[in-house]
Every structure is written in structure tokens, then in C-alpha cells.
Design an enzyme around this catalytic site. Structure first.
Site, PDB file in Angstrom:
ATOM      1  N   ALA A  19      85.581  62.063   2.705  1.00  0.00           N
ATOM      2  CA  ALA A  19      84.482  61.869   1.770  1.00  0.00           C
ATOM      3  C   ALA A  19      83.235  62.830   2.086  1.00  0.00           C
ATOM      4  O   ALA A  19      82.268  62.646   1.302  1.00  0.00           O
ATOM      5  CB  ALA A  19      84.243  60.544   1.305  1.00  0.00           C
ATOM      6  N   LEU A  21      80.813  61.760   4.363  1.00  0.00           N
ATOM      7  CA  LEU A  21      79.622  60.939   4.244  1.00  0.00           C
ATOM      8  C   LEU A  21      78.584  60.719   5.480  1.00  0.00           C
ATOM      9  O   LEU A  21      77.628  60.180   5.184  1.00  0.00           O
ATOM     10  CB  LEU A  21      80.257  59.273   4.305  1.00  0.00           C
ATOM     11  CG  LEU A  21      81.425  58.744   3.004  1.00  0.00           C
ATOM     12  CD1 LEU A  21      82.013  57.519   3.142  1.00  0.00           C
ATOM     13  CD2 LEU A  21      80.690  59.095   1.547  1.00  0.00           C
ATOM     14  N   GLY A  24      74.976  64.982   9.337  1.00  0.00           N
ATOM     15  CA  GLY A  24      75.007  65.408  11.066  1.00  0.00           C
ATOM     16  C   GLY A  24      76.096  65.445  11.867  1.00  0.00           C
ATOM     17  O   GLY A  24      76.253  65.730  12.939  1.00  0.00           O
ATOM     18  N   GLU A 162      74.746  52.035  17.495  1.00  0.00           N
ATOM     19  CA  GLU A 162      76.104  52.519  17.516  1.00  0.00           C
ATOM     20  C   GLU A 162      77.094  52.022  18.446  1.00  0.00           C
ATOM     21  O   GLU A 162      78.154  52.894  18.842  1.00  0.00           O
ATOM     22  CB  GLU A 162      75.946  54.051  17.235  1.00  0.00           C
ATOM     23  CG  GLU A 162      74.995  54.473  16.144  1.00  0.00           C
ATOM     24  CD  GLU A 162      75.515  54.625  14.672  1.00  0.00           C
ATOM     25  OE1 GLU A 162      76.870  55.155  14.617  1.00  0.00           O
ATOM     26  OE2 GLU A 162      75.070  54.420  13.791  1.00  0.00           O
ATOM     27  N   HIS A 230      76.333  61.381  18.054  1.00  0.00           N
ATOM     28  CA  HIS A 230      76.598  60.132  19.227  1.00  0.00           C
ATOM     29  C   HIS A 230      76.527  60.939  20.519  1.00  0.00           C
ATOM     30  O   HIS A 230      77.008  62.140  20.934  1.00  0.00           O
ATOM     31  CB  HIS A 230      77.766  59.385  19.093  1.00  0.00           C
ATOM     32  CG  HIS A 230      77.806  58.562  17.937  1.00  0.00           C
ATOM     33  ND1 HIS A 230      78.947  58.779  17.206  1.00  0.00           N
ATOM     34  CD2 HIS A 230      77.028  57.722  17.224  1.00  0.00           C
ATOM     35  CE1 HIS A 230      78.873  57.801  16.321  1.00  0.00           C
ATOM     36  NE2 HIS A 230      77.559  57.193  16.354  1.00  0.00           N
ATOM     37  N   CYS A 347      86.285  58.675  20.608  1.00  0.00           N
ATOM     38  CA  CYS A 347      85.803  57.733  19.572  1.00  0.00           C
ATOM     39  C   CYS A 347      86.768  56.976  19.187  1.00  0.00           C
ATOM     40  O   CYS A 347      86.352  55.822  18.609  1.00  0.00           O
ATOM     41  CB  CYS A 347      85.468  58.604  18.365  1.00  0.00           C
ATOM     42  SG  CYS A 347      84.315  59.948  18.423  1.00  0.00           S
TER      43      CYS A 347
HETATM   44  O1  SUG Z   1      80.127  57.818  12.345  1.00  0.00           O
HETATM   45  N1  SUG Z   1      82.892  59.902  10.896  1.00  0.00           N
HETATM   46  C1  SUG Z   1      82.365  59.024  12.222  1.00  0.00           C
HETATM   47  C2  SUG Z   1      82.750  59.541  13.578  1.00  0.00           C
HETATM   48  C3  SUG Z   1      82.633  58.619  14.519  1.00  0.00           C
HETATM   49  C4  SUG Z   1      82.806  59.277  15.764  1.00  0.00           C
HETATM   50  N2  SUG Z   1      82.677  58.468  16.806  1.00  0.00           N
HETATM   51  C5  SUG Z   1      81.963  58.624  18.007  1.00  0.00           C
HETATM   52  N3  SUG Z   1      81.616  59.684  18.305  1.00  0.00           N
HETATM   53  N4  SUG Z   1      81.911  57.751  18.943  1.00  0.00           N
HETATM   54  C6  SUG Z   1      80.715  58.761  11.959  1.00  0.00           C
HETATM   55  O2  SUG Z   1      80.201  59.939  11.916  1.00  0.00           O
HETATM   56  C7  SUG Z   1      83.332  60.121   8.570  1.00  0.00           C
HETATM   57  C8  SUG Z   1      83.684  59.230   7.235  1.00  0.00           C
HETATM   58  C9  SUG Z   1      83.437  60.297   5.994  1.00  0.00           C
HETATM   59  O3  SUG Z   1      82.732  61.055   5.929  1.00  0.00           O
HETATM   60  O4  SUG Z   1      84.116  59.918   5.312  1.00  0.00           O
HETATM   61  C10 SUG Z   1      82.666  59.407   9.736  1.00  0.00           C
HETATM   62  O5  SUG Z   1      82.266  58.078   9.236  1.00  0.00           O
END
Ligand code: SUG
Length: 416
Positions: A19, A21, A24, A162, A230, A347
Site C-alpha cells: 500500500a 505506507l 522514506g 523503532e 533504519h 528486518c
Molecule cells: O517500517 N515496511 C517496513 C519495513 C521495515 C523494515 N525493517 C527494518 N529495516 N528493520 C517499514 O517501513 C511497508 C508497508 C506498506 O507500505 O504497506 C512497511 O511498513
């Protein structure tokens, strides 16, 4: 008491979708609107866990959180007919990235000799901000043994946290006292810095860490602006090794010197910008790798297959292996469904150094549990989700039933 590193992977939930969301997070933004494949995504994740288990490593898991999160939509009085972004947020399977579930300080680092975990508030991104209550419930179940664990509520939402994605630990061995390095962001150009300095300091204080064995280091604004939302997108540590991109930290030399002053055994494996650009590192997720100590004491880097797609990245990997450094193996894995949302092998897992015998055994993976998971996923996870399906009652029933079937197979009625 035998301390081991246990990797707890998030099982990819049945509502996994694209989606767009996360501002960055370049991968998530680039794939916004595409169809997703939740069944394939979850099977890729289980295969990764099986691989690490076959290498002789302790493996655990988190189950997906209840989605769609109607309680949250209700709390924020969302108008489900018009607030499409909020509806998508309620459906997000983002809890799969368990590196963001909590920050973990193993027992040898803490004042009371227990392993401390603080659930991350994830307040910067609305779709992630509602994860913590259900994640906390799961942590409390997994680590219920109060003689060995202390599970903390999130730091106040004033300060974005985070979790382990912005935390590294250096130690001569997993079970030895370590140096805990918290990496925060101040600015990231057009993108939010998600980890607040003060959130890290609160976690360190609550965990009872010795100030002499803690560092707070600023992430490079240039890295955040380039898509490293991150720290674990540009750096990863394991035991005495820090594997980092040259541009990971705001003050590179100062960061290495500060770490070395408190942990003289430090061995830095650095990737120079001239060999692999920040952009290539972020696109391939070379650093979002699992840096693991294998039973024979050598280190392996479990990288996403995408690292093979970029010759600059793969050539660097081959040169590194030929160079006889501390990382002796590179193991590519297929987690493409997660990668398309900006989540690589690192992740997808939360590292907890603990005695496996002190963890609720229902959250530890063995062959028969992995078989049972695969069966449920193959039978009940949707094959495909189009973002325009989000909000539909029939799909809500499918994903709710799928999760219930998994909880049933894993004997986890408390999470239903
Ligand atoms: O928080 N993606 C996650 C990816 C997290 C990765 N985690 C680490 N690097 N540890 C985030 O950006 C995408 C969901 C969306 O767009 O529907 C998302 O939340």
C-alpha cells in the site's frame, strides 16, 4: 544456563500487501499499488527459518498480529469509506519485520541479570503505531519467565522508537557482557528520522545498562535521505564484528573510535562508497543481512538474493570472501515478497540472547512445527491481494480465519 542467540522471525501475515505506507522506504514506495502474494511471502519466510535451523542455529518465531485491526480504526474514528490510507494501515502485515518489535538487552548486560525487552512504539508511521499492544501481549507470553526476562511497555510516544533495527551489540561471544550501541537519527532530508535519541536513552536506562557499556551514535542524515530509514539498512553487528557502509554514521571516524574505546576487540568490515554506493547498498539490502555465528565459530552473512542482481554488490561480496576476513560465508535467500516492502532478512528477525529452555517452547521452531506452519499457510493464506481488495468483508474473513487456523495449529489460544 546456556545462552544462545535465538532469531525470532515474524511469520508473514495473510494480509501482506503493497500500500506504499512508509515514506522514506524506497522499496515500499516503488511497489505501491502492486499485487502481493501473501502465501508465497510466508513460505519464503519459513524457508529462511528452515535454512538457519539446518545450519544448527536456534530459531523462534512471532505469529502475525490480528488484521484488519478494527479496534484501531474504531479508536481513531476512521471513516472507512474515505480514509483509505488508514484502512490500509489497519490491514498492514508490517509486524512481520520483528527487528522492529522490541529492543533487547541480554542478561549479561543488565544490572539485574535478566534479559530486558522494550516493545517499540513505532509512532513515526501510523500503520505501525498500532502494532505494539499486540506485540507486547506476544512478548509477555514468549518471555513469561520473570526470573529470566523483564518485558517493558513502550517508551512514551513523544519519542519515536523503532526497536532493535536501531540497536547493535558487540561482545566477544553472545553470552559474554556486551557493548550496546544505539543509533538514532536527527534529520533525514525529505524523510523522517524514526529513532529519537531520547527513546534510546530511556530504553538503556530502563534495561539497567552500565553507562560504561553503552553508546549513542547518530545515523548519517545522508543515509536516511538515501532511503536507510533504519540503521540496519546500512550496518549490522555480530559478536566482535561491525559490518557497515562507509556512510552509515554521521561521524564515521568518531563512531568507530568511540566503539573501539569501549570494545577494543572491534573488527570493522567496511564497504567504501567508491566500491558500493549508498544507493546500491540500499537497493540490494546488502547490510540488511543476518550476520550469524555458525556452530563451527565461523561467521556467515545471510543476504537477500537481490545482492546478486547488482554486479558492484556481488563483486564486493566475492572480493570480501577471497580476502580472508571474519565473514567466511555469504548465503543468498529469497525473501522477495518482503523485500518489495523494504524488509530484508535482518528486518524479519528479532535476536534474543537467552537460554532457549527459558522461552515458552511454543514459540521455538522445530521441523514438525515448520511442517505444520507450511500446511496452514498453503491451505489458508490468500494467494494474491490487490490493494483495492483491502477493506472488503470477504477478504477480512479470509485473513482472520487464516490467522485463527495458524494459532490453532500452534496451540496458541491466548493470542486468539
Ligand atoms: O517500517 N515496511 C517496513 C519495513 C521495515 C523494515 N525493517 C527494518 N529495516 N528493520 C517499514 O517501513 C511497508 C508497508 C506498506 O507500505 O504497506 C512497511 O511498513
Amino acid at each position: 544456563m546456556t545462552l544462545a542467540e535465538i532469531n525470532f522471525d515474524g511469520i508473514v501475515g495473510p494480509s501482506h500487501n503493497y500500500a506504499g505506507l512508509s515514506l522514506g522506504n524506497l522499496a515500499a514506495t516503488a511497489h505501491a499499488g502492486e499485487a502481493s502474494y501473501p502465501r508465497a511471502a510466508a513460505l519464503q519466510g519459513i524457508a529462511k527459518m528452515r535454512g538457519n535451523m539446518a545450519r544448527g542455529l536456534a530459531q523462534g518465531f512471532f505469529v502475525p498480529l490480528p488484521r484488519p485491526n478494527l479496534r484501531w480504526l474504531n479508536d481513531i474514528a476512521a471513516d472507512t469509506a474515505t480514509d483509505t490510507g488508514l484502512v490500509a494501515g489497519a490491514w498492514s502485515a508490517s509486524s512481520m519485520w520483528t527487528a522492529n518489535a522490541a529492543t533487547v538487552s541480554p542478561a549479561p548486560d543488565t544490572a539485574d541479570g535478566r534479559c530486558h525487552l522494550t516493545v517499540a512504539n513505532l509512532v513515526t508511521m501510523p500503520h505501525r503505531s498500532h502494532e505494539w499492544p499486540d506485540t507486547l501481549a506476544q512478548l509477555q507470553l514468549m518471555f513469561a519467565d520473570a526470573a529470566h526476562f523483564a518485558v517493558h511497555r513502550p517508551v512514551p510516544p513523544t519519542f519515536g522508537d523503532e526497536g532493535a533495527a536501531n540497536h547493535m551489540r558487540l561482545a566477544s561471544a553472545h553470552g559474554a557482557p556486551g557493548l550496546e550501541v544505539f543509533v538514532y537519527g536527527k534529520t533525514g532530508g525529505p524523510f523522517p528520522a524514526r529513532q529519537h535519541d531520547q527513546a534510546s536513552r530511556i530504553v538503556a536506562r530502563k534495561h539497567g545498562l552500565d553507562p560504561d557499556r553503552v553508546l549513542f551514535i547518530e545515523q548519517s542524515p545522508e543515509a536516511i535521505a538515501a532511503g536507510a530509514f533504519h540503521n540496519d539498512v546500512v550496518a549490522v553487528a555480530n559478536e566482535r564484528v561491525l559490518f557497515a557502509h562507509e556512510k552509515a554514521f554521521a561521524d564515521r571516524d568518531g563512531a568507530y573510535a568511540a566503539i573501539r574505546a569501549k570494545f577494543p576487540e572491534l573488527e570493522v568490515v567496511e564497504v567504501p562508497e567508491a566500491e558500493v554506493s549508498l544507493a546500491a547498498a540500499i537497493a540490494s539490502y546488502l547490510f540488511n543481512a543476518q550476520l550469524l555465528t555458525l556452530p563451527d565459530a565461523t561467521m556467515a552473512l545471510v543476504v537477500p538474493e537481490e545482492c546478486r542482481d547488482d554486479p558492484t554488490v556481488w563483486d564486493w561480496c566475492e572480493r570480501m570472501l577471497a580476502g580472508n576476513g571474519p565473514i567466511r560465508h555469504i548465503i543468498p535467500v529469497d525473501v522477495r515478497q518482503s523485500m518489495a516492502n523494504g524488509g530484508g532478512p535482518a528486518c524479519l528477525r528479532l535476536r534474543v540472547v537467552a537460554d532457549p529452555a527459558t522461552v515458552d517452547p511454543r514459540f521455538l521452531l522445530g521441523e514438525s512445527t515448520a511442517d505444520a506452519m507450511e500446511k496452514v499457510v498453503s491451505r489458508t493464506w490468500p494467494e494474491q491481494i490487490d490493494p483495492s481488495d483491502l477493506g472488503k468483508t470477504s477478504l477480512a474473513t479470509t485473513v482472520t480465519d487464516a490467522r485463527a487456523a495458524l494459532l490453532d495449529a500452534l496451540s496458541l489460544p491466548e493470542l486468539a
